[in-house]
Design an enzyme around this catalytic site. Structure first.
Site, PDB file in Angstrom:
ATOM      1  N   ASP A 171      -8.604  -4.564  -6.160  1.00  0.00           N
ATOM      2  CA  ASP A 171      -8.162  -3.790  -5.000  1.00  0.00           C
ATOM      3  C   ASP A 171      -8.983  -2.510  -4.872  1.00  0.00           C
ATOM      4  O   ASP A 171      -9.025  -1.702  -5.797  1.00  0.00           O
ATOM      5  CB  ASP A 171      -6.681  -3.441  -5.153  1.00  0.00           C
ATOM      6  CG  ASP A 171      -6.038  -3.021  -3.839  1.00  0.00           C
ATOM      7  OD1 ASP A 171      -6.644  -2.200  -3.116  1.00  0.00           O
ATOM      8  OD2 ASP A 171      -4.940  -3.505  -3.543  1.00  0.00           O
ATOM      9  N   HIS A 228      -7.358  -5.891  -0.686  1.00  0.00           N
ATOM     10  CA  HIS A 228      -6.254  -4.929  -0.737  1.00  0.00           C
ATOM     11  C   HIS A 228      -4.947  -5.692  -0.632  1.00  0.00           C
ATOM     12  O   HIS A 228      -4.572  -6.166   0.435  1.00  0.00           O
ATOM     13  CB  HIS A 228      -6.409  -3.938   0.415  1.00  0.00           C
ATOM     14  CG  HIS A 228      -5.417  -2.814   0.383  1.00  0.00           C
ATOM     15  ND1 HIS A 228      -5.046  -2.164  -0.765  1.00  0.00           N
ATOM     16  CD2 HIS A 228      -4.709  -2.216   1.385  1.00  0.00           C
ATOM     17  CE1 HIS A 228      -4.180  -1.206  -0.485  1.00  0.00           C
ATOM     18  NE2 HIS A 228      -3.957  -1.227   0.827  1.00  0.00           N
ATOM     19  N   SER A 238       0.836  -1.188   0.000  1.00  0.00           N
ATOM     20  CA  SER A 238       0.000   0.000   0.000  1.00  0.00           C
ATOM     21  C   SER A 238       0.885   1.257   0.000  1.00  0.00           C
ATOM     22  O   SER A 238       1.725   1.409  -0.878  1.00  0.00           O
ATOM     23  CB  SER A 238      -0.963  -0.062   1.186  1.00  0.00           C
ATOM     24  OG  SER A 238      -1.980   0.896   1.089  1.00  0.00           O
TER      25      SER A 238
END
Length: 531
Positions: free
Chosen positions: A452, A482, A225
């Protein structure tokens, strides 16, 4: 009230005149310094770990074979001999010390997430890598155990996160702006000295000092991320110091804060549609009303409107508001494993009980069952606001709402209004997008997940382009949630493990497809797709 808790966009500014190397040298005063003028980095002194603090998210102490340490780094790299701040680290030593490859440093994202509390809980997912790597993580500056940014107290945060974040009347707009201002004033009051220095570029410089303190010639890195953006900025600053690196759930380095928020609105809407389709496909097993995904979505919007008019009982004496419900829905879309909880939470909320959606919202905002908040929200805002250059007025924000609503009827309002999170911030932002070009870097494996919600799939290809020729190696995972590695997909994990352990990246453009259901065969690689 959202901070940037869904937004994982950030940016950073590279200080003029800084050198991107870290070889040691001497100077006239006899003190050893690195080539960028900062004091020499000394080896870490590892010791026993304590349980994570409330600022780090709380929880149990890690197993006894885990070790913790602290590294002092310059508060301001423009004043390398000046004040320092501590960076908290944690590690689990490699199982096979004889064939140890070095350290593998993790950043799990946020920005604002504590690596100290996250890595021990996630370590089982990386057991194959621990065979030959010391697993290492850290709290970036401003986070958890590394001089945390402090804003409002727990009681104030309960109120802050319950406030209406999608105002519809002038009175509601005024209250929204005042709520943001009060939060920012608390941040400035409690952390004024730290706020200018918590940006991504400084965190990247810290990362290279961590590499040196670990005794590694090159940084082996696993960024997830926001951790992919931090890794990209590091690769730009120190391309010759990059070892084997993986970027998973990739932040698009070409998008501004506004573009990223809009992309995320589309991403969460896509994930919600996939959740609703799964519910429809299960027929009578699904607890939600609606025979099509659109009907399920319409009922969710109806619930949001009902909560805006009248909150329902949540946890304890707290009432579930529209904002908290929307946050809870978003939290559950981060992982397909949470879809059953989302289904249950929506069903219960439609019946007037908001406990489960509030628990999901609390998880997103860093609140534990004792009512204590970690500092992830404060750090998230502080890092994003010193990184992101844009500051949006009330008029500019309102003018964009129609576009956000078109992108997502469920999440558009909240993400659109969140554009004002940095308006009035006491520290100026620095750039619109980060520079992640890394000529001369070793290959970096860049993984995009088609489902995602938080870091839309397209960002992976943009990261590969911006890293530059011969650096980024793109892998696509056709799945949900995610991130890709933590999905457990065997194809993705084999590609990552083979690169990190054996130094052999997959072919650029490789595609891994998730199994359609738990009884189906595992994910399998497909031929690379053209770039």
């Amino acid at each position: 009230m959202p901070t940037h808790a869904w937004r994982v966009t950030a940016a950073a500014t590279l200080a003029a005149g800084m050198l991107a190397t870290a070889a040691c040298s001497g100077d006239g005063d006899g003190k050893k310094k690195t080539a960028d003028g900062t004091p020499e980095v000394k080896p870490l002194k590892w010791g026993d770990c304590e349980a994570p603090t409330a600022a780090q998210g709380g929880g149990q102490a890690p197993p006894k074979d885990w070790q913790c340490a602290t590294l002092d780094v310059p508060l301001d790299y423009a004043k390398p001999e000046g004040e320092t701040i501590p960076i908290a680290l944690i590690r689990a030593k490699a199982r096979d010390q004889k064939n140890r490859l070095g350290s593998l440093v993790f950043n799990f994202g946020g920005p604002g997430g504590s690596g100290i509390s996250t890595l021990p809980g996630a370590a089982k997912e990386y057991e194959a890598l621990r065979a030959r790597y010391d697993l290492v993580s850290f709290d970036p500056r401003g986070v958890g155990g590394s001089d945390p940014v402090l804003c409002e107290n727990d009681k104030q945060l309960d109120q802050y996160f319950s406030e209406d974040s999608s105002p519809e009347t002038p009175e509601e707009e005024k209250a929204f702006v005042e709520n943001i201002r009060a939060y920012q004033e608390a941040c400035e009051k409690n952390s004024a000295e730290l706020l200018p220095h918590v940006g991504t570029e400084n965190a990247a410089r810290d990362l290279d000092r961590i590499r040196q303190a670990l005794g590694d010639e090159k940084l082996n890195y696993f960024g997830i991320s926001y951790g992919t953006e931090l890794g990209g900025v590091y690769a730009h600053l120190f391309p010759k110091n990059v070892g084997r690196a993986v970027f998973d759930a990739v932040v698009d380095p070409t998008k501004t804060a506004e573009e990223s928020a809009l992309g995320q609105a589309k991403g969460f809407q896509l994930a919600l549609g996939n959740f609703a389709q799964d519910c429809v496909d299960r027929g009578d097993e699904c607890r939600l009303q609606g025979s099509t995904p659109k009907e399920i979505e319409a009922n969710i919007i109806k619930l949001q409107k009902a909560l805006a008019a009248k909150p329902i009982p949540g946890i304890g004496d707290r009432m579930l508001t529209e904002t908290q419900a929307t946050n809870g829905i978003a939290q559950a879309l981060y992982s397909k494993e949470l879809w059953p909880l989302l289904e249950q939470g929506l069903d219960e909320a439609e019946g007037g009980q908001g406990q489960l959606l509030m628990a999901l919202s609390d998880a997103l905002n860093g609140r534990d069952q004792q009512g204590r908040y970690s500092n992830i929200g404060a750090a998230n805002t502080a890092i994003n606001c010193v990184d992101d250059k844009e500051r949006y007025t009330l008029e500019q924000t309102k003018a964009k709402l129609a576009e956000f609503r078109a992108a997502s009827p469920v999440f558009g309002d909240l993400l659109g209004w969140a554009m004002m999170s940095c308006t009035g911030w006491p520290v100026a932002g620095t750039w619109e997008t980060p520079d992640v070009s890394a000529p001369g870097s070793e290959p970096i494996l860049v993984i995009g997940n088609t489902g995602d919600p938080a870091t839309p799939y397209e960002g992976a290809h943009k990261m590969v382009e911006r890293l530059g020729p011969g650096v980024g190696v793109e892998l696509t995972y056709k799945g949900e949630g995610h991130g890709a590695y933590n999905s457990g997909d065997p194809c993705v994990q084999k590609a990552v493990n083979t690169y990190l352990l054996d130094g052999e990246p997959p072919a650029d453009g490789t595609v891994c497809t998730a199994a359609p259901d738990p009884t189906a065969p595992p994910g399998t690689p497909e031929a690379p797709t053209p770039a």
